[in-house]
Enzyme design. Structure first.
Site, short mmCIF file in Angstrom:
data_model
loop_
_atom_site.label_atom_id
_atom_site.label_comp_id
_atom_site.label_asym_id
_atom_site.label_seq_id
_atom_site.Cartn_x
_atom_site.Cartn_y
_atom_site.Cartn_z
N HIS A 1 0.83 -1.20 0.00
CA HIS A 1 0.00 0.00 0.00
C HIS A 1 0.87 1.26 0.00
CE1 HIS A 1 -2.82 2.95 2.03
NE2 HIS A 1 -3.52 2.53 1.01
N GLY A 2 0.51 2.23 -0.82
CA GLY A 2 1.29 3.46 -0.93
C GLY A 2 1.37 4.22 0.38
#
Lengths: 398, 398
Positions: free
Chosen positions: B229-230
């Protein structure tokens, strides 16, 4: 403040969550609509997440200039108030999983009986009548399903997702266009519409370059092309190392290539038939890359920029988020604004990428706390007094 | 065929080139507008490229259901005909480099004197009044400038571009929304507008997750997070190896995690405090990944799908282009259509991601050869007879 903006006078009910639906609501707010964000009493998913991790900024980015109310749509009282809102609104946005609104008995077939002029806008991963409608859809899973993930990265390494949330935002941006199309039509027909956007379909057109190569190769599997052109149809077209990072360089025309040779002080190669046509440069991709890299690797990005900009060679530094979020040009255009956010502190937030001549970008009003505008909106739309609102609060309906 | 579609009766002059402008024109055509694509007598950039490489399909994808005329806008005769077109049209789309239309003396300030109801839509990389207006802007360079490229890829490897042309299409999709907003407004005011979208700004919101992490870390440089996940705020959230490719799996809630444990036959871990909360799972990211990978690596994508879909765990196979372009569900929705293209042969083309209830997706009319509709359009809009058109052709004005 919304005077003179195209959507002054419009009212939008925004039941969106996370990125997709809320971004459509954000664009409507930035164009002057009154956007009422409806959240469950526990807050929508992204707000709940924003207490930890990095989700506070995204919530702030997508919910500027909205009104904030809470409604428990599973309660009779909450549903009644929702119908009162719908009667006086122009647009409803929702991006729940397909079927949720119908199960709450507030699907389009129900709502249009309360307001025949309503635009009902629904966003989802795969569409309401898709074979995949039952699959939970988030940006990562739609990147995987769409092919976007499979074509990103280096051929010698596992595929990698696009860092940006491209599917959520492709969905939300198309949804805004869909809403505006239906509003335009309503001006002529007097009738509302249901409009739908599936993220999977919204992202498909962005695969154009790679689809082109794939069809041309008669369906042979395409390797990931790294930073080379997805259609392997341009050269140079790559990201090259510089002393302080990376630079992207490409040549669309032979003239660009000649300008690049001048910039690199490699005029010895001007007219060299090994490189003088696009076909030749694609053929000798690795040699071309080596020539360019020899130039970039001993210079800083700004030294390279100074030379290539003057000669109008297509080029850009690979910027990090620090450079992007402090880019004075974006502040001068008022696209980015510095905000002292009441919930999240000093931050930088964007306005709309859609710009109207003779209308300044919206002055940002920071997103508010959960239920901030319950009293104002419930009084205005449902005629409720303070006592009734208190009862609703006590009962968990808001 | 366009009867009943929202934009029946609208006329659009599409001077777009490559992806950005033409995609806005495509969405207008798919919603029922008459879209006249204006190309220089040598053809627009993407058509010229389509004789080699993989660019034929992208041209076909973005130019269905348009009319095709040629005009040399640098010639007096060509400019005169252009003004005749403008007088009878509703929308002009252009994505030339900033300043080109003004140098041709057909900028907004000129055109509005010929048609005060005209919507003038302009797309560019950085905007007309940006510090970067002079820099040639293509998808790759805007990915670099925007930060999208820098946040994509693995931390231990050079950054890599997003495979899809996310900047071009974010620009074109916002431009469509901008046009529809101005058309809606025109219904109320009677006046046209100039609208503008810069690709750099259009793609900025898609960085939300990573911007969130970046602001939270007080500007510490964010490494690329690969398939994680960013915002590094979810776990599991990754792409895992399967026997025949890869699968994307994530858990947004603790309930998803418990369902995943059931699916993986690891109910021994249900309630295990090392993994039972999101915070704990993020803390033990590598252990979580190992548990999931142990399950995926010995199964095919379809075996994994059968198990995870039943338990509604957020999941998707990483599909290749062969799987995407033959997806029966996309054909059943009529989003994809098989076309025997007169110029490019058997192929698969998309309709619009924007879907209106009670209106079937447009039946695709394949893009035509350069100047195919010169006679029809020049007769209709400029009142020219066959002889006059022949003279224009001979003089190079069309």
């Amino acid at each position: 403040m919304a005077d003179g903006l195209p959507l002054s006078g419009l009212t939008v009910i925004d039941c969106g969550q996370v990125y997709n639906g809320p971004y459509a609501g954000f664009l409507l707010a930035m164009a002057g609509a009154k956007v009422i964000k409806v959240e469950p009493p526990c807050g929508e998913n992204l707000r709940r997440r924003s207490v930890v991790g990095g989700a506070a900024l995204p919530f702030a980015m997508l919910n500027s200039n909205k009104k904030f109310i809470t409604l428990n749509l599973k309660s009779d009282a909450g549903r009644e108030i929702f119908l009162d809102l719908i009667k006086k609104s122009d647009v409803l946005i929702e991006n729940f999983a397909p079927g949720v609104m119908d199960r709450l008995n507030i699907g389009f077939d129900v709502l249009r009986d309360y307001n025949s002029r309503l635009i009902y806008a629904t966003g989802s991963g795969y569409g309401a009548n898709s074979e995949y409608s039952d699959m939970p859809a988030m940006d990562l899973t739609v990147q995987a399903m769409s092919g976007a993930l499979g074509i990103t990265g280096y051929a010698d390494r596992a595929p990698v997702k696009c860092g940006p949330a491209i599917c959520d935002f492709a969905g939300g941006t198309h949804l805004y266009g869909a809403i505006m199309t239906a509003l335009y039509e309503r001006e002529r027909t007097g009738r509302g519409r249901k409009v739908e956007v599936a993220m999977l379909e919204a992202v498909y057109p962005t695969l154009s370059s790679t689809l082109g190569l794939w069809f041309r190769s008669k369906g042979q599997t395409i390797e990931r092309t790294g930073n080379h052109h997805g259609g392997m149809a341009e050269s140079p077209y790559n990201v090259y190392p510089a002393l302080d990072g990376y630079v992207a360089v490409l040549c669309v025309t032979d003239a660009h290539w000649e300008s690049l040779l001048v910039a690199m002080d490699r005029t010895d190669l001007v007219g060299d038939s090994r490189f003088s046509t696009l076909a030749a440069r694609v053929e000798r991709l690795e040699e071309v890359d080596q020539v360019v890299e020899n130039f970039t690797q001993s210079r800083t990005r700004s030294e390279i920029s100074a030379i290539l900009r003057r000669l109008r060679v297509p080029f850009a530094p690979v910027r990090n988020l620090s450079e992007v979020t402090s880019d004075q040009s974006l502040f001068d255009r008022r696209f980015l604004q510095k905000i002292n956010h009441p919930l999240y502190g000093e931050t930088v937030l964007p306005t709309s990428p859609i710009r109207f001549d003779n209308a300044d970008p919206m002055t940002l009003e920071p997103s508010g706390e959960l239920g901030r505008d319950n009293d104002e909106i419930l009084s205005e739309f449902a005629g409720l007094d303070a006592q009734s609102i208190e009862r609703l609060r006590a009962s968990g309906a808001i």
